[in-house]
Design an enzyme around this catalytic site. Structure first.
Site, short mmCIF file in Angstrom:
data_model
loop_
_atom_site.label_atom_id
_atom_site.label_comp_id
_atom_site.label_asym_id
_atom_site.label_seq_id
_atom_site.Cartn_x
_atom_site.Cartn_y
_atom_site.Cartn_z
N ASP A 70 -4.59 -5.74 -8.20
CA ASP A 70 -4.81 -5.15 -6.88
C ASP A 70 -5.06 -3.66 -7.11
O ASP A 70 -4.92 -3.14 -8.23
CB ASP A 70 -3.59 -5.40 -5.99
N HIS A 120 0.83 -1.20 0.00
CA HIS A 120 0.00 0.00 0.00
C HIS A 120 0.87 1.26 0.00
O HIS A 120 0.44 2.32 -0.46
CB HIS A 120 -0.91 0.03 1.22
#
Length: 316
Positions: A249, A181
């Site tokens: 993702d 992230h």
């Protein structure tokens, strides 16, 4: 038949805005994904799901990350609290596979009751001592056989309840020591070691309908993140043998570089079928829609197969 837009989007709040509705009507994304910001009451969630599907004109899949533990968007009273997968895998021993089937079968009922029919599990990454804490207890085990047994049981529980599973993070994120992230993980392991360990669970479950790519670099294979690497996508298709719908993702994660639309285009050019954009930012979604365009014919076929037939087959 109009093809799907090559994207899955979130939205900003509890109901669609006029601008979001207009974008989704024009871009006709393959599906949607929900987060805590989108979830209040059962009636509100069902209404939001209905608005999303009405905007695109078909019974589009609506996904969520309902893993258990830290990554669980629906909480009581909307749904049960579930333990982290690795905790169940460790504590339940020989009964764990049956437990994973049961928990996901129950979870499927919870999701379908709210209008949600896709869950981004099972997480087939192999837990190791060095696996970053953002991922570690989300895994289903620490060896190939355990991960395969638990992952298969979880996927079958979902599918028997009418919910699409999305195995992740293909071809394996367990050696990542950074949170993707925020940063781009790099793995130096040789190909033979990766093939026998990290890639193996995905090969064993390569007939599942959908998979989510990993934002991680395997230095022995290519210098680009797997999500944006034609070499890695070819490996996923040929060596791992995955023939289903491949979604990225979240492309707003900081493991990827460039603008968000540049990230989207790079992933599609590499061979991903559909890009996932999660944060609900309208301007970014508009830019992604322009960059992504429609699915390729091959991706369209995989999308229709994953969802049970042509777009019209699920039209409401």
């Amino acid at each position: 038949m109009t093809g799907f837009g090559a994207a899955i989007y979130g939205c900003a709040g509890l109901r669609l805005t006029k601008d979001e509705t207009a974008l989704f009507r024009q871009a006709r994304p393959f599906g949607f994904i929900l987060f805590a910001r989108n979830l209040d009451t059962p009636a509100q969630i069902r209404a939001l799901c209905a608005e999303m599907r009405a905007a695109v004109g078909w019974d589009a899949p609506i996904f969520i990350d309902q893993e258990g533990g830290r990554v669980q968007r629906l909480r009581p009273p909307l749904a049960r609290d579930w333990r982290p997968p690795l905790e169940d895998a460790t504590q339940l021993g020989r009964d764990a596979a049956r437990a994973f089937w049961l928990r996901e079968r129950i979870m499927a009922e919870e999701l379908r009751g709210l209008g949600i029919d896709g869950n981004c599990i099972p997480t087939l990454d192999i837990a190791r001592p060095e696996t970053h804490r953002f991922l570690h207890n989300r895994c289903y085990g620490a060896d190939v056989a355990t991960v395969v047994a638990h992952g298969r049981a979880a996927a079958e529980g979902l599918m028997q309840g009418g919910v699409l599973p999305v195995m992740k993070h293909i071809p394996g994120h367990g050696l990542g020591t950074l949170d993707s992230h925020l940063e781009l993980p790099r793995v130096a392991a040789p190909l033979d070691a990766l093939d026998g360990m990290d890639f193996a669970p995905f090969r064993a479950l390569n007939t599942l309908p959908m998979a989510m790519s990993a934002h991680i670099v395997f230095e022995a294979i290519d210098h680009r993140p797997a999500t944006q690497s034609p070499v890695m996508i070819e490996l996923i298709r040929d060596s791992i043998g995955f023939g289903g719908l491949l979604m990225t993702d979240d492309i707003s994660m900081q493991a990827l570089s460039g603008t968000v639309p540049e990230r989207a285009r790079a992933a599609l050019d590499a061979g991903c079928d559909v890009v996932l954009h999660c944060n609900g930012d309208l301007a970014e979604m508009q830019a992604v829609a322009e960059a992504a365009g429609a699915m390729s014919p091959a991706a369209q076929t995989r999308a229709e197969t994953a969802t049970g037939g042509p777009a019209g087959a699920r039209a409401g």
